[in-house]
Design a protein around this motif. Structure first.
Motif, mmCIF file in Angstrom:
data_model
loop_
_atom_site.group_PDB
_atom_site.id
_atom_site.type_symbol
_atom_site.label_atom_id
_atom_site.label_comp_id
_atom_site.label_asym_id
_atom_site.label_seq_id
_atom_site.Cartn_x
_atom_site.Cartn_y
_atom_site.Cartn_z
ATOM 1 N N LEU A 6 0.886 1.751 12.688
ATOM 2 C CA LEU A 6 0.143 0.490 12.706
ATOM 3 C C LEU A 6 1.067 -0.686 13.009
ATOM 4 N N GLY A 7 2.312 -0.582 12.561
ATOM 5 C CA GLY A 7 3.286 -1.624 12.883
ATOM 6 C C GLY A 7 3.502 -1.722 14.384
ATOM 7 N N MET A 8 3.592 -0.574 15.045
ATOM 8 C CA MET A 8 3.734 -0.551 16.506
ATOM 9 C C MET A 8 2.487 -1.115 17.180
ATOM 10 N N LEU A 9 1.310 -0.793 16.613
ATOM 11 C CA LEU A 9 0.056 -1.309 17.155
ATOM 12 C C LEU A 9 -0.001 -2.833 17.046
ATOM 13 N N GLU A 49 -7.434 -7.899 10.836
ATOM 14 C CA GLU A 49 -7.744 -6.574 10.296
ATOM 15 C C GLU A 49 -6.548 -5.631 10.395
ATOM 16 N N ALA A 50 -5.838 -5.692 11.524
ATOM 17 C CA ALA A 50 -4.659 -4.838 11.687
ATOM 18 C C ALA A 50 -3.574 -5.235 10.688
ATOM 19 N N ALA A 51 -3.365 -6.541 10.514
ATOM 20 C CA ALA A 51 -2.357 -7.025 9.573
ATOM 21 C C ALA A 51 -2.732 -6.657 8.141
ATOM 22 N N ARG A 52 -4.031 -6.756 7.818
ATOM 23 C CA ARG A 52 -4.491 -6.439 6.460
ATOM 24 C C ARG A 52 -4.276 -4.965 6.137
ATOM 25 N N ILE A 53 -4.643 -4.087 7.070
ATOM 26 C CA ILE A 53 -4.483 -2.649 6.829
ATOM 27 C C ILE A 53 -2.999 -2.295 6.704
ATOM 28 N N ASN A 54 -2.182 -2.867 7.580
ATOM 29 C CA ASN A 54 -0.748 -2.597 7.535
ATOM 30 C C ASN A 54 -0.157 -3.042 6.199
ATOM 31 N N THR A 55 -0.582 -4.213 5.729
ATOM 32 C CA THR A 55 -0.099 -4.741 4.455
ATOM 33 C C THR A 55 -0.502 -3.830 3.298
ATOM 34 N N GLU A 56 -1.745 -3.355 3.307
ATOM 35 C CA GLU A 56 -2.201 -2.498 2.214
ATOM 36 C C GLU A 56 -1.477 -1.152 2.210
ATOM 37 N N LEU A 57 -1.156 -0.632 3.381
ATOM 38 C CA LEU A 57 -0.390 0.617 3.440
ATOM 39 C C LEU A 57 1.008 0.421 2.859
ATOM 40 N N ILE A 58 1.619 -0.712 3.173
ATOM 41 C CA ILE A 58 2.949 -1.020 2.631
ATOM 42 C C ILE A 58 2.873 -1.135 1.113
ATOM 43 N N GLN A 59 1.821 -1.798 0.618
ATOM 44 C CA GLN A 59 1.664 -1.967 -0.822
ATOM 45 C C GLN A 59 1.417 -0.634 -1.520
ATOM 46 N N LEU A 60 0.594 0.216 -0.918
ATOM 47 C CA LEU A 60 0.343 1.535 -1.497
ATOM 48 C C LEU A 60 1.639 2.331 -1.624
ATOM 49 N N LEU A 61 2.438 2.293 -0.571
ATOM 50 C CA LEU A 61 3.705 3.017 -0.579
ATOM 51 C C LEU A 61 4.648 2.441 -1.634
ATOM 52 N N SER A 62 4.670 1.119 -1.744
ATOM 53 C CA SER A 62 5.535 0.459 -2.725
ATOM 54 C C SER A 62 5.107 0.797 -4.152
ATOM 55 N N ILE A 63 3.796 0.782 -4.402
ATOM 56 C CA ILE A 63 3.300 1.101 -5.734
ATOM 57 C C ILE A 63 3.600 2.554 -6.092
ATOM 58 N N TYR A 64 3.475 3.451 -5.113
ATOM 59 C CA TYR A 64 3.827 4.858 -5.337
ATOM 60 C C TYR A 64 5.294 4.975 -5.762
ATOM 61 N N ARG A 65 6.158 4.257 -5.055
ATOM 62 C CA ARG A 65 7.590 4.308 -5.377
ATOM 63 C C ARG A 65 7.876 3.687 -6.738
ATOM 64 N N MET A 66 7.170 2.601 -7.071
ATOM 65 C CA MET A 66 7.346 1.971 -8.383
ATOM 66 C C MET A 66 6.998 2.957 -9.494
ATOM 67 N N GLN A 67 5.863 3.643 -9.343
ATOM 68 C CA GLN A 67 5.388 4.546 -10.390
ATOM 69 C C GLN A 67 6.230 5.806 -10.502
ATOM 70 N N GLY A 103 -3.750 -6.107 -3.301
ATOM 71 C CA GLY A 103 -2.691 -7.097 -3.123
ATOM 72 C C GLY A 103 -2.331 -7.807 -4.409
ATOM 73 N N LEU A 104 -3.337 -8.146 -5.219
ATOM 74 C CA LEU A 104 -3.070 -8.823 -6.486
ATOM 75 C C LEU A 104 -2.423 -7.874 -7.489
ATOM 76 N N TYR A 105 -2.832 -6.597 -7.449
ATOM 77 C CA TYR A 105 -2.204 -5.605 -8.323
ATOM 78 C C TYR A 105 -0.726 -5.449 -7.957
ATOM 79 N N PHE A 106 -0.458 -5.393 -6.647
ATOM 80 C CA PHE A 106 0.929 -5.289 -6.175
ATOM 81 C C PHE A 106 1.715 -6.528 -6.595
ATOM 82 N N ALA A 107 1.107 -7.705 -6.492
ATOM 83 C CA ALA A 107 1.774 -8.949 -6.875
ATOM 84 C C ALA A 107 2.102 -8.947 -8.357
#
Length: 232
Positions: free
Chosen positions: A26-29, A57-75, A194-198
């Motif tokens: 998605l980053g490449m897209l 929409e592309a930026a929002r999806i990309n951001t949520e994927l980054i947040q999901l990955l970050s939250i996974y790593r946090m946990q 996004g707020l949960y990640f914040a």
């Protein structure tokens, strides 16, 4: 460990790897989309609006994927906080530059109010990700203006992001841990990830007994939603 536990752990790892791959694609897209918009500027208001929707929409999806990955790593304790000395104005301006095309398509003016000599100790990647998410959402809900500021208040760095939109819903202005549970709606695509990640990012910043936090309110200098993150 039971077979079911092993299967859950394996699926969790597979899901995290898939999210990582999707994020890169998605980053490449997004980069390709920006190049297309630069090379072929919108010819009318309708085209500009369509480009803006695609960009958002592309930026929002990309951001949520980054947040999901970050939250996974946090946990899974794979994402320690990398606290170092940073200048908040640089963190804020980096996110404006990152989203300049999005703001341009939506006709948004984003102002920064921050002392250039102000520095603080925080994880710039995590905090930058929080700011990025709020800005991307702001591109959808703001009318024409957003404002970011950073000051030190009660020995904490306070980064504030304001917009001139309709503001946050009333139920989100109370205790945030409850608002997350009450506001999740898969049918409407509303998880407030996004707020949960914040919130998780803020809480990972600690000094003594003081822990970081986020705060939502309405009003501010622009009359819309106001997001604040406190970093001790």
């Amino acid at each position: 460990m039971t077979d079911k536990s092993n299967q859950a752990a394996d699926f969790s790892l597979i899901l995290a790897s898939s999210v990582h791959d999707m994020k890169n694609s998605l980053g490449m897209l997004l980069n390709s989309l920006e190049e297309i918009i630069r090379d072929t500027p919108p010819q009318n208001e309708k085209q500009s609006e369509q480009f803006g929707v695609l960009q958002y929409e592309a930026a929002r999806i990309n951001t949520e994927l980054i947040q999901l990955l970050s939250i996974y790593r946090m946990q899974h304790n794979r994402m320690p906080v990398q606290v170092d000395e940073h200048y908040p104005i640089e963190t804020l301006e980096e996110q404006i530059a990152r989203n300049h095309m999005l703001f341009e398509m939506h006709g948004l003016n984003v102002e920064v109010d921050c002392d250039e000599d102000l520095y603080w100790y925080y994880d710039s990647e995590l905090v930058g990700g929080v700011v990025h998410n709020i800005l991307v959402n702001g591109a959808r809900y703001s009318k024409e203006s957003m404002k970011m500021s950073a000051i030190v208040e009660d020995d904490q760095l306070v980064i504030t992001i304001e917009d001139d939109g309709a503001g946050y819903p009333q139920f989100m202005l109370g205790a945030l841990d409850q608002s997350f549970k009450q506001s999740v709606s898969f049918s409407e695509g509303s998880t407030h990830l996004g707020l949960y990640f914040a919130q998780q990012t803020a809480e990972m910043h600690k000094r003594g007994e003081v822990q970081g936090r986020i705060e939502l309110c309405n009003g501010g200098s622009l009359g819309g939603g106001v997001f604040k993150i406190y970093l001790p």
